[in-house]
Scaffold this motif. Structure first.
Motif, PDB file in Angstrom:
ATOM      1  N   GLU A 132     125.344  42.945  27.164  1.00  0.00           N
ATOM      2  CA  GLU A 132     123.998  42.747  26.622  1.00  0.00           C
ATOM      3  C   GLU A 132     123.828  43.653  25.407  1.00  0.00           C
ATOM      4  O   GLU A 132     123.340  44.768  25.476  1.00  0.00           O
ATOM      5  CB  GLU A 132     122.962  43.079  27.700  1.00  0.00           C
ATOM      6  CG  GLU A 132     121.529  42.811  27.277  1.00  0.00           C
ATOM      7  CD  GLU A 132     121.283  41.364  26.949  1.00  0.00           C
ATOM      8  OE1 GLU A 132     121.170  41.082  25.748  1.00  0.00           O
ATOM      9  OE2 GLU A 132     121.203  40.536  27.862  1.00  0.00           O
ATOM     10  N   THR A 133     124.306  43.155  24.246  1.00  0.00           N
ATOM     11  CA  THR A 133     124.406  44.007  23.061  1.00  0.00           C
ATOM     12  C   THR A 133     123.068  44.353  22.436  1.00  0.00           C
ATOM     13  O   THR A 133     123.016  45.238  21.594  1.00  0.00           O
ATOM     14  CB  THR A 133     125.278  43.325  21.997  1.00  0.00           C
ATOM     15  OG1 THR A 133     124.706  42.043  21.693  1.00  0.00           O
ATOM     16  CG2 THR A 133     126.698  43.123  22.502  1.00  0.00           C
ATOM     17  N   CYS A 134     121.999  43.689  22.847  1.00  0.00           N
ATOM     18  CA  CYS A 134     120.706  43.948  22.211  1.00  0.00           C
ATOM     19  C   CYS A 134     119.857  44.972  22.957  1.00  0.00           C
ATOM     20  O   CYS A 134     118.694  45.175  22.620  1.00  0.00           O
ATOM     21  CB  CYS A 134     119.921  42.647  22.034  1.00  0.00           C
ATOM     22  SG  CYS A 134     119.503  41.852  23.591  1.00  0.00           S
ATOM     23  N   VAL A 135     120.416  45.623  23.978  1.00  0.00           N
ATOM     24  CA  VAL A 135     119.672  46.688  24.650  1.00  0.00           C
ATOM     25  C   VAL A 135     119.607  47.888  23.709  1.00  0.00           C
ATOM     26  O   VAL A 135     120.623  48.378  23.229  1.00  0.00           O
ATOM     27  CB  VAL A 135     120.334  47.090  25.980  1.00  0.00           C
ATOM     28  CG1 VAL A 135     119.595  48.270  26.615  1.00  0.00           C
ATOM     29  CG2 VAL A 135     120.353  45.916  26.950  1.00  0.00           C
ATOM     30  N   LYS A 136     118.402  48.359  23.442  1.00  0.00           N
ATOM     31  CA  LYS A 136     118.202  49.439  22.469  1.00  0.00           C
ATOM     32  C   LYS A 136     117.534  50.635  23.115  1.00  0.00           C
ATOM     33  O   LYS A 136     116.748  50.497  24.053  1.00  0.00           O
ATOM     34  CB  LYS A 136     117.317  48.946  21.310  1.00  0.00           C
ATOM     35  CG  LYS A 136     117.863  47.733  20.579  1.00  0.00           C
ATOM     36  CD  LYS A 136     116.862  47.272  19.518  1.00  0.00           C
ATOM     37  CE  LYS A 136     117.347  46.027  18.793  1.00  0.00           C
ATOM     38  NZ  LYS A 136     116.354  45.568  17.782  1.00  0.00           N
ATOM     39  N   ARG A 137     117.804  51.810  22.563  1.00  0.00           N
ATOM     40  CA  ARG A 137     117.117  53.023  22.999  1.00  0.00           C
ATOM     41  C   ARG A 137     115.910  53.252  22.094  1.00  0.00           C
ATOM     42  O   ARG A 137     116.017  53.203  20.860  1.00  0.00           O
ATOM     43  CB  ARG A 137     118.042  54.229  22.957  1.00  0.00           C
ATOM     44  CG  ARG A 137     117.364  55.505  23.446  1.00  0.00           C
ATOM     45  CD  ARG A 137     118.344  56.600  23.731  1.00  0.00           C
ATOM     46  NE  ARG A 137     117.649  57.844  24.089  1.00  0.00           N
ATOM     47  CZ  ARG A 137     118.240  58.929  24.579  1.00  0.00           C
ATOM     48  NH1 ARG A 137     119.549  58.905  24.789  1.00  0.00           N
ATOM     49  NH2 ARG A 137     117.549  60.005  24.874  1.00  0.00           N
ATOM     50  N   ALA A 138     114.766  53.506  22.690  1.00  0.00           N
ATOM     51  CA  ALA A 138     113.517  53.616  21.933  1.00  0.00           C
ATOM     52  C   ALA A 138     113.438  54.919  21.154  1.00  0.00           C
ATOM     53  O   ALA A 138     113.943  55.965  21.576  1.00  0.00           O
ATOM     54  CB  ALA A 138     112.331  53.513  22.885  1.00  0.00           C
ATOM     55  N   ARG A 177     113.437  59.079  28.463  1.00  0.00           N
ATOM     56  CA  ARG A 177     113.942  58.137  27.464  1.00  0.00           C
ATOM     57  C   ARG A 177     113.561  56.722  27.893  1.00  0.00           C
ATOM     58  O   ARG A 177     113.261  56.474  29.068  1.00  0.00           O
ATOM     59  CB  ARG A 177     115.449  58.283  27.299  1.00  0.00           C
ATOM     60  CG  ARG A 177     116.251  57.938  28.539  1.00  0.00           C
ATOM     61  CD  ARG A 177     117.684  58.449  28.476  1.00  0.00           C
ATOM     62  NE  ARG A 177     117.760  59.865  28.843  1.00  0.00           N
ATOM     63  CZ  ARG A 177     118.901  60.559  28.883  1.00  0.00           C
ATOM     64  NH1 ARG A 177     120.055  59.975  28.559  1.00  0.00           N
ATOM     65  NH2 ARG A 177     118.909  61.830  29.239  1.00  0.00           N
ATOM     66  N   THR A 178     113.594  55.793  26.953  1.00  0.00           N
ATOM     67  CA  THR A 178     113.229  54.404  27.224  1.00  0.00           C
ATOM     68  C   THR A 178     114.249  53.478  26.584  1.00  0.00           C
ATOM     69  O   THR A 178     114.678  53.701  25.447  1.00  0.00           O
ATOM     70  CB  THR A 178     111.831  54.074  26.662  1.00  0.00           C
ATOM     71  OG1 THR A 178     110.853  54.850  27.348  1.00  0.00           O
ATOM     72  CG2 THR A 178     111.491  52.595  26.836  1.00  0.00           C
ATOM     73  N   TYR A 179     114.634  52.434  27.308  1.00  0.00           N
ATOM     74  CA  TYR A 179     115.480  51.370  26.766  1.00  0.00           C
ATOM     75  C   TYR A 179     114.702  50.056  26.826  1.00  0.00           C
ATOM     76  O   TYR A 179     113.857  49.858  27.703  1.00  0.00           O
ATOM     77  CB  TYR A 179     116.782  51.255  27.566  1.00  0.00           C
ATOM     78  CG  TYR A 179     117.842  52.235  27.116  1.00  0.00           C
ATOM     79  CD1 TYR A 179     118.658  51.951  26.013  1.00  0.00           C
ATOM     80  CD2 TYR A 179     118.014  53.448  27.759  1.00  0.00           C
ATOM     81  CE1 TYR A 179     119.618  52.842  25.587  1.00  0.00           C
ATOM     82  CE2 TYR A 179     118.974  54.355  27.339  1.00  0.00           C
ATOM     83  CZ  TYR A 179     119.771  54.047  26.250  1.00  0.00           C
ATOM     84  OH  TYR A 179     120.722  54.939  25.821  1.00  0.00           O
ATOM     85  N   PHE A 180     115.007  49.151  25.900  1.00  0.00           N
ATOM     86  CA  PHE A 180     114.284  47.890  25.851  1.00  0.00           C
ATOM     87  C   PHE A 180     115.131  46.800  25.211  1.00  0.00           C
ATOM     88  O   PHE A 180     116.157  47.071  24.562  1.00  0.00           O
ATOM     89  CB  PHE A 180     112.972  48.058  25.074  1.00  0.00           C
ATOM     90  CG  PHE A 180     113.148  48.342  23.600  1.00  0.00           C
ATOM     91  CD1 PHE A 180     113.057  47.324  22.658  1.00  0.00           C
ATOM     92  CD2 PHE A 180     113.415  49.633  23.143  1.00  0.00           C
ATOM     93  CE1 PHE A 180     113.210  47.580  21.301  1.00  0.00           C
ATOM     94  CE2 PHE A 180     113.574  49.906  21.797  1.00  0.00           C
ATOM     95  CZ  PHE A 180     113.473  48.876  20.870  1.00  0.00           C
TER      96      PHE A 180
END
Length: 265
Positions: A132-138, A177-180
């Motif tokens: 899932e390459t579009c998981v980003k760290r906020a 931390r947050t991922y989205f």
């Protein structure tokens, strides 16, 4: 013997709390972040005659209290400390400990939650977020879009201004931390950690936009978050009150270890 703890007790206290780092998440974080000399925080320990480490601990943060013990302890002694605080608001902790005080202190109401811990990520969950390459760290710039997701979810009864301030502070201080993931230009799913310390962290605010549920997005996001925290040697925990909604956590590798109670004066 019960006495107030000081900086000289730090090493022994953290070693004692480190026996169960997930369960003692709040205690460890508060001691590491604020120590023993703050007006809003105090820590007491019960010791045996020859003990270098405490056998039980009680922490006050403002007018809320958290106890911890790994065996029998002086319930009455800790209760007397709390009762001296005329503004005491809440006692929280493992239900097995907190319930011991119900016959000593009169409480107005009680709320209990399931308490789950993650020590090792399910390998299948790891494989899922790897693709899932579009998981980003906020970052701070993502606060508004992430909180906008929470605003639109009925289960999250949050104050918009407070939620934005809280997330911004958490990201700025590094205590969480947050991922989205995004879909069609908006945040579709997110998951956060909070109260991070050297031993543990809590997973909170796992959310998926109603239009994107059933696609596994929350699993991808929470798996990425948890894998990073576990790789840093942290024990993870979370609270939940809906067993039906806990399936996502169980697939990742969380296991129930008890319940957490909050007793209100």
């Amino acid at each position: 013997m019960i006495r107030k703890l000081t900086e000289e007790d730090r090493e022994g206290l953290l070693a004692f709390l480190g026996k169960e780092p997930a369960l003692n998440l709040f205690l460890i974080a508060d001691v590491e972040n604020f120590g023993f000399e703050q007006d809003f925080q105090e820590v007491w320990g019960e010791f045996g005659p020859a003990d270098a480490q405490p056998m039980a601990v009680l922490l006050r943060y403002e007018h809320s209290y958290i106890p911890y013990a790994d065996g029998p302890f002086n319930v009455q002694g800790f209760a007397e400390i709390m009762l001296q605080d005329g503004k005491m608001e809440m006692l929280s902790g493992s239900s097995s400990l907190v319930n011991l005080f119900s016959g000593v202190i009169n409480f107005r109401k009680e709320k209990s939650l399931y308490f789950a811990e993650l020590k090792e990520l399910n390998p299948e969950a790891s494989a899922r977020f790897d693709t899932e390459t579009c998981v980003k760290r906020a970052t701070i710039q993502d606060v508004e879009s992430i909180c906008s997701l929470m605003d639109g979810i009925e289960e999250f009864d949050v104050n918009p201004e407070s939620s934005r301030r809280s997330l911004r502070r958490t990201l700025e201080t590094g205590t969480g931390r947050t991922y989205f993931v995004e879909r069609t230009g908006q945040v579709a799913a997110s998951a956060s950690s909070t109260a991070e310390n050297s031993m543990s962290a809590m997973v909170i605010s796992v959310a998926t936009h109603p239009a994107y549920r059933g696609q596994g997005l929350a699993t991808s996001v929470i798996s990425k978050l948890c894998a990073e925290l576990v790789s840093e040697g942290k024990a993870l925990c979370l609270f939940y009150d809906n067993p039906d909604a806990a399936s996502i956590y169980k697939r990742i590798g969380f296991r129930d270890i008890g319940s957490w109670s909050m007793m209100y004066r």
